[in-house]
Design a protein around this motif. Structure first.
Motif, short mmCIF file in Angstrom:
data_model
loop_
_atom_site.label_atom_id
_atom_site.label_comp_id
_atom_site.label_asym_id
_atom_site.label_seq_id
_atom_site.Cartn_x
_atom_site.Cartn_y
_atom_site.Cartn_z
N ARG A 373 -52.42 48.07 -39.71
CA ARG A 373 -52.08 48.18 -41.12
C ARG A 373 -50.82 47.36 -41.38
O ARG A 373 -49.96 47.25 -40.51
CB ARG A 373 -51.86 49.65 -41.52
N PRO A 374 -50.71 46.78 -42.56
CA PRO A 374 -49.56 45.90 -42.83
C PRO A 374 -48.23 46.66 -42.79
O PRO A 374 -48.16 47.85 -43.14
CB PRO A 374 -49.85 45.37 -44.24
N ILE A 375 -47.21 45.97 -42.34
CA ILE A 375 -45.87 46.55 -42.36
C ILE A 375 -45.41 46.68 -43.80
O ILE A 375 -45.55 45.74 -44.60
CB ILE A 375 -44.88 45.66 -41.57
N ARG A 376 -44.88 47.83 -44.13
CA ARG A 376 -44.29 48.04 -45.44
C ARG A 376 -42.79 48.17 -45.22
O ARG A 376 -42.32 49.21 -44.74
CB ARG A 376 -44.88 49.28 -46.09
N PRO A 377 -42.00 47.11 -45.51
CA PRO A 377 -40.58 47.13 -45.18
C PRO A 377 -39.87 48.39 -45.70
O PRO A 377 -40.06 48.80 -46.85
CB PRO A 377 -40.05 45.88 -45.89
N GLY A 378 -39.10 48.99 -44.82
CA GLY A 378 -38.39 50.22 -45.16
C GLY A 378 -39.09 51.47 -44.69
O GLY A 378 -38.47 52.52 -44.50
N SER A 379 -40.41 51.35 -44.47
CA SER A 379 -41.18 52.50 -43.99
C SER A 379 -41.16 52.54 -42.47
O SER A 379 -41.02 51.52 -41.81
CB SER A 379 -42.63 52.40 -44.49
N ARG A 444 -40.62 61.50 -46.07
CA ARG A 444 -41.62 61.74 -47.12
C ARG A 444 -42.81 60.83 -46.87
O ARG A 444 -42.67 59.74 -46.30
CB ARG A 444 -41.03 61.48 -48.51
N PHE A 445 -43.99 61.25 -47.27
CA PHE A 445 -45.20 60.44 -47.22
C PHE A 445 -45.45 59.83 -48.59
O PHE A 445 -45.29 60.52 -49.62
CB PHE A 445 -46.42 61.28 -46.83
N TYR A 450 -48.07 56.06 -45.63
CA TYR A 450 -46.87 55.57 -44.94
C TYR A 450 -45.81 56.66 -44.96
O TYR A 450 -45.67 57.39 -45.95
CB TYR A 450 -46.31 54.33 -45.65
N ILE A 451 -45.06 56.74 -43.87
CA ILE A 451 -43.99 57.72 -43.81
C ILE A 451 -42.66 57.01 -43.96
O ILE A 451 -42.42 55.95 -43.37
CB ILE A 451 -44.05 58.54 -42.50
N TRP A 452 -41.79 57.58 -44.79
CA TRP A 452 -40.48 57.01 -45.07
C TRP A 452 -39.43 57.93 -44.46
O TRP A 452 -39.21 59.04 -44.92
CB TRP A 452 -40.29 56.85 -46.58
N PHE A 453 -38.82 57.43 -43.40
CA PHE A 453 -37.89 58.23 -42.62
C PHE A 453 -36.55 58.31 -43.35
O PHE A 453 -35.97 57.31 -43.75
CB PHE A 453 -37.70 57.58 -41.24
#
Length: 563
Positions: A373-379, A444-445, A450-453
């Motif tokens: 899956r593509p990288i989502r910057p910040g996730s 958070r999801f 994607y999970i955002w740490f």
């Protein structure tokens, strides 16, 4: 407690097919030391290079899987001959070298508990870990022995010291402690007993992490932890499927920029690659941004693993591009967040992505970006299949909704999860509730899964890939006779650059300088923990209950600053 229904966005994230189901297979008996060495005997990997060590002083040393199987078996037998029993602790304080996997994996083949520690620790810190773990054997390099030899009093369990580095004869010091040369002792062993038949749930290794009490906290892992990290091979490393022509024709070679003693490196730079029959390349010596690229090019490495600081140094201090490392296909990072800017610059310069992961001493890496899956910057990417990550309200243990902040929790039976905190049953009880392990980290999801740490609610400092407890720094700094109070925190100088700093309040009438206090910190704390800057402050921002609010500390409120 019944598990809540799985949120739809985790099973069928928008725009993405679901990950393949993961089924754990945990054997009754399993030994990490055997899995990383003896398991490769009689296979195509037997004569393959397992490890290459580039040492600035000693040059290049190598070991095949056959060599490593033999050296670890000799080490296990040496421990037996020394009277080391199952679950006795073996404290390891070594630089990156072939002696490290020999001792670490060999101790586990004996059925003992390996205790990796950093060469950066002060003598005081090493003594604390030796006492807390109850180590019976200390394995260290002869170059470090002079600072330890006269200070090992009060360690009732310690019976033997093994010195790596060659040229060390057997001797006894004044306290009757047996001191042996590691290489000479191993060479004298020509037969050995089979590895201890450990169960998967038996203790394997004990790592120490920053504790909230100001003292390092021991985290005990079972042999099953190796199996618990299996999803990472596909969903972070991108090792591919073993046995396919692609993998056989282009075997992975991994350059890791870290030291073996850290949990991150123990897994990604030692156990995981050796378990999979890969070749690991590590360096011992001065950290040089150009050196990492030269190492990759020299050995035809396909994977590079580091922390954001290393990637930033390579981009800022070198002019290398992807043309200089044509074999490099995959890069990985952990320890702290990689900035969006650095990811973009690396892509532009080297033509490959950097895949991040999030982990902790208690469960290693379990959240990661992946090639599917593509990288989502910040996730932080996604929970790896097999790790049933939930975001729960820590009070009710109810799952939070999409987009809401919740504490990251894992089922208590996750095979990658640690067993318990060493000698701290109350601390263990705090993090296990009902069927969950509560990490203390929040996230958070989003709607795509994607999970955002978001990090911890406490004040742990993430500095150059190290997690540093302010409580530990404060405890040590307060032992200076001039210090009335102290608060440590992280000071962000730029993206991906956080320094450990300390704010100090002196006793009335004291004339101690901030430079003197900074030197005190360097003398009594490991280099990565010691405050890089010490500020003198007349008071601290506090809550109504008198607790210092570290996040409100500001350099402009200080009356003096160390050089």
């Amino acid at each position: 407690m019944n598990a809540p229904e799985r949120p739809e966005y985790l099973e069928n994230a928008m725009s993405f097919p679901p990950f393949e189901p993961w089924n754990w297979s945990i054997p009754t008996h399993f030994n990490i030391g055997v899995a990383c060495t003896d398991a490769h005997l009689g296979t195509a990997s037997e004569d393959k290079l397992a490890m290459i060590v580039e040492d600035d002083v000693l040059g290049v040393s190598t070991a095949t899987y056959k060599d490593l199987a033999e050296s670890t078996s000799r080490f296990a037998q040496l421990l037996r001959d020394l009277g080391v029993k199952q679950e006795d602790r073996v404290l390891i304080r070594l630089p990156n070298s072939l002696a490290y996997p020999t001792a670490f994996l060999g101790a586990m083949k004996r059925g003992a508990i390996a205790v990796p520690t950093s060469t950066l620790l002060t003598v005081e810190e090493v003594l604390y870990l030796a006492k807390d773990s109850g180590a019976t054997v200390l394995v260290t390099d002869k170059s470090m022995w002079a600072g330890l030899r006269d200070k090992l009093h009060g360690l009732d369990n310690l019976r033997c010291v093994l010195l790596a580095g060659g040229g060390v004869p057997a001797a006894y010091n004044g306290n009757g402690l047996k001191v042996l040369g590691l290489e000479a002792s191993l060479a004298a062993i020509d037969t050995w007993e089979p590895p201890h038949n450990t169960r998967s749930h038996d203790p394997a290794y004990l790592v120490y992490t920053s504790g909230t009490t100001g003292y390092p906290k021991g985290v005990l892992h079972a042999h099953r932890a190796m199996i618990g990290r299996e999803p990472a091979a596909k969903y972070w490393f991108d090792f591919g499927i073993e046995g396919t022509p692609e993998v056989a024709n282009t075997p992975d070679r991994i350059v890791h920029s870290g030291k073996f003693n850290w949990t991150y490196v123990l897994g990604s730079g030692l156990m995981d690659p050796l378990y999979r029959g890969k070749t690991v390349i590590v360096h011992e010596g001065r950290n040089d941004a150009e050196g990492w690229i030269r190492l990759i090019a020299k050995h035809g490495a396909t994977i590079f693993i580091g922390v954001p600081t290393i990637y930033r140094q390579i981009i800022q201090k070198t002019a290398f591009t992807g043309a200089d490392v044509p074999t490099l296909r995959h890069c990985m990072s952990a320890g702290e967040h990689l900035s969006d800017e650095m990811l973009t610059l690396w892509r532009e310069r080297f033509g490959v992505d950097i895949y991040e992961a999030v982990g902790m001493s208690e469960v290693s890496y379990y959240l990661s970006e992946n090639t599917f899956r593509p990288i989502r910057p910040g996730s932080a990417g996604f929970p790896q299949p097999g790790h049933d990550v939930r975001l729960l309200d820590p009070e009710t243990l109810h799952e939070v909704a999409t987009g809401e902040e919740g504490m990251i929790c894992l089922p208590a039976d996750d095979p990658g999860l640690f067993m318990r905190y060493w000698n701290l049953p109350q601390e263990t009880g705090k993090v296990f509730r009902e069927r969950w392990f509560l990490t203390g980290d929040y996230a958070r999801f989003d709607e795509d899964g994607y999970i955002w740490f978001l990090g911890r609610k406490d004040d742990i400092i993430n500095s150059f890939g190290y997690r540093v407890s302010p409580h530990e720094i404060e405890r040590v700094m307060k032992t200076h006779p001039a210090v009335a109070d102290c608060a440590a925190t992280g000071e962000e100088l730029a993206a991906d650059k956080v320094l450990v700093v300390a704010y100090v309040m002196l006793h009335p009438g004291s004339t101690a300088s901030v430079d003197e206090l900074a030197q005190f910190g360097r003398e009594h704390l490991a280099g990565y923990k010691a405050p890089k800057i010490v500020y003198l402050t007349p008071d601290f921002p506090r809550t109504k209950n008198g607790k210092i609010v570290r996040k409100q500390l500001r350099p402009e409120t200080a009356v003096a600053r160390s050089a």
